[in-house]
Motif scaffolding. Structure first.
Motif, PDB file in Angstrom:
ATOM      1  N   TYR A 232       2.837  35.695   2.206  1.00 53.58           N
ATOM      2  CA  TYR A 232       4.299  35.722   2.061  1.00 53.58           C
ATOM      3  C   TYR A 232       4.967  35.006   3.236  1.00 53.58           C
ATOM      4  O   TYR A 232       5.984  34.322   3.069  1.00 53.58           O
ATOM      5  N   TYR A 233       4.411  35.161   4.432  1.00 56.59           N
ATOM      6  CA  TYR A 233       4.954  34.416   5.574  1.00 56.59           C
ATOM      7  C   TYR A 233       4.826  32.907   5.327  1.00 56.59           C
ATOM      8  O   TYR A 233       5.742  32.139   5.642  1.00 56.59           O
ATOM      9  N   ARG A 234       3.690  32.497   4.759  1.00 57.44           N
ATOM     10  CA  ARG A 234       3.499  31.072   4.458  1.00 57.44           C
ATOM     11  C   ARG A 234       4.468  30.615   3.371  1.00 57.44           C
ATOM     12  O   ARG A 234       5.005  29.503   3.443  1.00 57.44           O
ATOM     13  N   HIS A 235       4.675  31.460   2.356  1.00 58.53           N
ATOM     14  CA  HIS A 235       5.659  31.127   1.324  1.00 58.53           C
ATOM     15  C   HIS A 235       7.049  30.949   1.947  1.00 58.53           C
ATOM     16  O   HIS A 235       7.801  30.050   1.575  1.00 58.53           O
ATOM     17  N   ALA A 236       7.385  31.838   2.893  1.00 62.75           N
ATOM     18  CA  ALA A 236       8.681  31.747   3.572  1.00 62.75           C
ATOM     19  C   ALA A 236       8.827  30.419   4.290  1.00 62.75           C
ATOM     20  O   ALA A 236       9.887  29.782   4.257  1.00 62.75           O
ATOM     21  N   GLU A 237       7.742  29.997   4.924  1.00 65.79           N
ATOM     22  CA  GLU A 237       7.737  28.707   5.610  1.00 65.79           C
ATOM     23  C   GLU A 237       7.983  27.580   4.608  1.00 65.79           C
ATOM     24  O   GLU A 237       8.778  26.661   4.854  1.00 65.79           O
ATOM     25  N   GLU A 238       7.326  27.659   3.439  1.00 66.19           N
ATOM     26  CA  GLU A 238       7.485  26.636   2.401  1.00 66.19           C
ATOM     27  C   GLU A 238       8.898  26.639   1.827  1.00 66.19           C
ATOM     28  O   GLU A 238       9.432  25.584   1.445  1.00 66.19           O
ATOM     29  N   ILE A 239       9.523  27.809   1.759  1.00 71.22           N
ATOM     30  CA  ILE A 239      10.899  27.922   1.260  1.00 71.22           C
ATOM     31  C   ILE A 239      11.872  27.212   2.197  1.00 71.22           C
ATOM     32  O   ILE A 239      12.945  26.777   1.784  1.00 71.22           O
ATOM     33  N   GLY A 240      11.474  27.067   3.451  1.00 73.10           N
ATOM     34  CA  GLY A 240      12.342  26.411   4.425  1.00 73.10           C
ATOM     35  C   GLY A 240      12.976  27.359   5.410  1.00 73.10           C
ATOM     36  O   GLY A 240      14.039  27.061   5.983  1.00 73.10           O
ATOM     37  N   ALA A 241      12.337  28.501   5.646  1.00 73.07           N
ATOM     38  CA  ALA A 241      12.887  29.489   6.573  1.00 73.07           C
ATOM     39  C   ALA A 241      13.006  28.933   7.981  1.00 73.07           C
ATOM     40  O   ALA A 241      12.095  28.280   8.486  1.00 73.07           O
ATOM     41  N   ASP A 242      14.144  29.182   8.599  1.00 76.16           N
ATOM     42  CA  ASP A 242      14.295  28.937  10.032  1.00 76.16           C
ATOM     43  C   ASP A 242      13.784  30.138  10.823  1.00 76.16           C
ATOM     44  O   ASP A 242      13.293  29.992  11.942  1.00 76.16           O
ATOM     45  N   VAL A 243      13.946  31.321  10.236  1.00 78.29           N
ATOM     46  CA  VAL A 243      13.437  32.559  10.814  1.00 78.29           C
ATOM     47  C   VAL A 243      12.914  33.427   9.676  1.00 78.29           C
ATOM     48  O   VAL A 243      13.513  33.471   8.597  1.00 78.29           O
ATOM     49  N   ILE A 244      11.797  34.119   9.912  1.00 81.08           N
ATOM     50  CA  ILE A 244      11.266  35.107   8.975  1.00 81.08           C
ATOM     51  C   ILE A 244      11.548  36.482   9.554  1.00 81.08           C
ATOM     52  O   ILE A 244      11.278  36.740  10.728  1.00 81.08           O
ATOM     53  N   LEU A 245      12.109  37.367   8.727  1.00 79.93           N
ATOM     54  CA  LEU A 245      12.385  38.735   9.161  1.00 79.93           C
ATOM     55  C   LEU A 245      11.392  39.677   8.497  1.00 79.93           C
ATOM     56  O   LEU A 245      11.379  39.816   7.269  1.00 79.93           O
ATOM     57  N   ASN A 246      10.538  40.301   9.308  1.00 77.56           N
ATOM     58  CA  ASN A 246       9.625  41.323   8.804  1.00 77.56           C
ATOM     59  C   ASN A 246      10.372  42.657   8.816  1.00 77.56           C
ATOM     60  O   ASN A 246      10.738  43.154   9.881  1.00 77.56           O
ATOM     61  N   THR A 247      10.603  43.232   7.646  1.00 71.30           N
ATOM     62  CA  THR A 247      11.487  44.394   7.561  1.00 71.30           C
ATOM     63  C   THR A 247      10.758  45.731   7.563  1.00 71.30           C
ATOM     64  O   THR A 247      11.423  46.770   7.566  1.00 71.30           O
ATOM     65  N   CYS A 248       9.433  45.737   7.564  1.00 70.73           N
ATOM     66  CA  CYS A 248       8.682  46.988   7.415  1.00 70.73           C
ATOM     67  C   CYS A 248       7.928  47.325   8.695  1.00 70.73           C
ATOM     68  O   CYS A 248       7.067  46.557   9.132  1.00 70.73           O
ATOM     69  N   SER A 249       8.238  48.480   9.268  1.00 70.48           N
ATOM     70  CA  SER A 249       7.585  48.889  10.510  1.00 70.48           C
ATOM     71  C   SER A 249       6.107  49.194  10.321  1.00 70.48           C
ATOM     72  O   SER A 249       5.324  49.116  11.269  1.00 70.48           O
TER      73      SER A 249
ATOM     74  N   ARG B 126       1.996  35.576  13.949  1.00 70.36           N
ATOM     75  CA  ARG B 126       2.848  34.640  14.692  1.00 70.36           C
ATOM     76  C   ARG B 126       2.080  33.410  15.152  1.00 70.36           C
ATOM     77  O   ARG B 126       2.652  32.330  15.270  1.00 70.36           O
ATOM     78  N   SER B 127       0.794  33.569  15.403  1.00 70.84           N
ATOM     79  CA  SER B 127      -0.003  32.420  15.849  1.00 70.84           C
ATOM     80  C   SER B 127      -0.385  31.503  14.689  1.00 70.84           C
ATOM     81  O   SER B 127      -0.865  30.394  14.910  1.00 70.84           O
ATOM     82  N   LEU B 128      -0.177  31.971  13.460  1.00 65.13           N
ATOM     83  CA  LEU B 128      -0.563  31.200  12.275  1.00 65.13           C
ATOM     84  C   LEU B 128       0.621  30.513  11.604  1.00 65.13           C
ATOM     85  O   LEU B 128       0.425  29.583  10.819  1.00 65.13           O
ATOM     86  N   ILE B 129       1.819  30.984  11.896  1.00 70.95           N
ATOM     87  CA  ILE B 129       3.023  30.526  11.195  1.00 70.95           C
ATOM     88  C   ILE B 129       3.896  29.720  12.150  1.00 70.95           C
ATOM     89  O   ILE B 129       4.107  30.118  13.295  1.00 70.95           O
ATOM     90  N   GLY B 130       4.402  28.596  11.668  1.00 69.30           N
ATOM     91  CA  GLY B 130       5.194  27.717  12.527  1.00 69.30           C
ATOM     92  C   GLY B 130       6.674  28.043  12.571  1.00 69.30           C
ATOM     93  O   GLY B 130       7.480  27.214  13.001  1.00 69.30           O
ATOM     94  N   VAL B 131       7.040  29.234  12.124  1.00 68.39           N
ATOM     95  CA  VAL B 131       8.433  29.686  12.100  1.00 68.39           C
ATOM     96  C   VAL B 131       8.511  30.996  12.874  1.00 68.39           C
ATOM     97  O   VAL B 131       7.600  31.830  12.768  1.00 68.39           O
ATOM     98  N   PRO B 132       9.556  31.213  13.670  1.00 67.40           N
ATOM     99  CA  PRO B 132       9.667  32.497  14.373  1.00 67.40           C
ATOM    100  C   PRO B 132       9.674  33.671  13.397  1.00 67.40           C
ATOM    101  O   PRO B 132      10.369  33.642  12.384  1.00 67.40           O
ATOM    102  N   ILE B 133       8.887  34.703  13.716  1.00 65.81           N
ATOM    103  CA  ILE B 133       8.877  35.944  12.944  1.00 65.81           C
ATOM    104  C   ILE B 133       9.532  37.026  13.795  1.00 65.81           C
ATOM    105  O   ILE B 133       9.079  37.329  14.893  1.00 65.81           O
ATOM    106  N   VAL B 134      10.625  37.571  13.281  1.00 67.00           N
ATOM    107  CA  VAL B 134      11.338  38.660  13.952  1.00 67.00           C
ATOM    108  C   VAL B 134      10.953  39.965  13.279  1.00 67.00           C
ATOM    109  O   VAL B 134      11.025  40.084  12.055  1.00 67.00           O
ATOM    110  N   LYS B 135      10.553  40.941  14.074  1.00 67.75           N
ATOM    111  CA  LYS B 135      10.288  42.273  13.536  1.00 67.75           C
ATOM    112  C   LYS B 135      11.575  43.092  13.620  1.00 67.75           C
ATOM    113  O   LYS B 135      12.207  43.157  14.684  1.00 67.75           O
ATOM    114  N   ILE B 136      11.938  43.715  12.533  1.00 68.83           N
ATOM    115  CA  ILE B 136      13.229  44.398  12.447  1.00 68.83           C
ATOM    116  C   ILE B 136      13.380  45.485  13.508  1.00 68.83           C
ATOM    117  O   ILE B 136      14.494  45.797  13.935  1.00 68.83           O
TER     118      ILE B 136
END
Length: 219
Positions: free
Chosen positions: A59-76, A86-96
Motif C-alpha cells: 500500500y505504501y508503494r501504491h501511494a508512491e505510484e498515486i503521486g503522494a508527497d507524504v504518506i500518512l500511516n493512521t494505525c498505531s 521508510r527505507s524502502l519508500i521514496g516518500v516521507p511516511i508520517v505516523k499519526i
C-alpha cells in the motif's frame, strides 16, 4: 496541488480525519487506502503477521505510484512496520501518533496509554518509551487497556465502548499525569475524558495532520 495518501487498517477514522484535513490542509488532495482486513488479521494473530506487513508495504508503494508527497500511516498497531518501510519508500511516511507520543514523553513523567486492543496498546507504549529515550527522559508507563471496548464497538454498541473507556480512564488517571489515546478513533472522547479525569488527554488525528503539514511545508 500536493497529495497526501492516508493508509487505514479499519473504517472508523477516515471521515473524522478527512474533516481535520479540510481544516488544517484545505488545499491538499487527500487519497484514502482502506483495508479493514488488516486489523482483523492482527487481532486474530495477536501480533502483526508477515502477510499484513507485506500488504502494508504494498500500500505504501501504491501511494508512491498515486503521486503522494507524504504518506500518512493512521494505525498505531502497525507503526513499527511504517518505521521499517521508510527505507524502502521514496516518500516521507508520517505516523499519526509520532507527535502525540513525543509531546507526552517530553512533558510528563507518568503517562497512561489508553487502548481498546492489546495489538494497539503494546506498540504505542513502546513508542512512548522510545520518544522518552530520545528526549533523555525517564517516564513511567501506565497500562490503560479497556477490555471489551473494541468488541462492543464492532458489535454496534458505541455507548458500551465509551463507558468502558471512561471507566479505564478514571482507573488509570490516579497513577498518571497525562492520558494518551492510542487509537485515532478514540479522539471524539478526548474532551469528555479530560473533563472526567481532570488530566490532560492527547489524541492523534489533529497532531498527526499538523505533522503532515510541517513535512509538506519543508519539502
Amino acid at each position: 496541488m500536493r497529495t497526501v495518501v492516508a493508509i487505514y487498517t479499519g473504517q472508523g477514522l477516515a471521515d473524522p480525519l478527512k474533516a481535520v484535513f479540510q481544516e488544517v490542509l484545505p488545499g491538499v488532495r487527500l487519497v484514502n487506502i482502506i483495508d479493514d482486513s488488516l486489523i482483523g488479521d492482527i487481532n486474530k494473530a495477536g501480533h502483526i503477521p508477515p502477510g499484513v506487513a507485506r500488504r502494508l508495504v504494498q500500500y505504501y508503494r501504491h501511494a508512491e505510484e498515486i503521486g503522494a508527497d507524504v504518506i500518512l500511516n493512521t494505525c498505531s498497531s502497525v507503526g513499527e512496520v511504517a518505521d521499517l518501510a521508510r527505507s524502502l519508500i521514496g516518500v516521507p511516511i508520517v505516523k499519526i501518533d509520532d507527535t502525540m507520543t513525543a509531546k507526552a514523553a517530553a512533558s510528563y513523567d507518568r503517562i497512561a496509554v489508553l487502548a481498546t486492543l492489546p495489538s494497539t496498546l503494546e506498540p504505542t507504549m513502546r513508542l512512548v518509551q522510545k520518544q522518552a529515550e530520545r528526549a533523555g527522559r525517564e517516564v513511567k508507563l501506565v497500562n490503560g487497556l479497556a477490555e471489551g471496548a473494541f468488541a462492543a464497538l464492532v458489535s454496534g454498541k458505541p455507548e458500551e465502548h465509551d463507558r468502558l473507556l471512561l471507566e479505564t480512564a478514571l482507573r488509570t488517571a490516579a497513577d498518571a499525569d497525562v492520558l494518551v489515546l492510542a487509537q485515532g478513533s478514540m479522539a471524539r472522547m478526548e474532551k469528555k475524558l479530560a473533563e472526567a479525569t481532570g488530566k490532560p488527554v492527547f489524541s492523534s488525528p489533529r497532531l498527526g495532520v499538523e505533522h503532515v503539514k510541517a513535512v509538506l511545508d519543508a519539502l
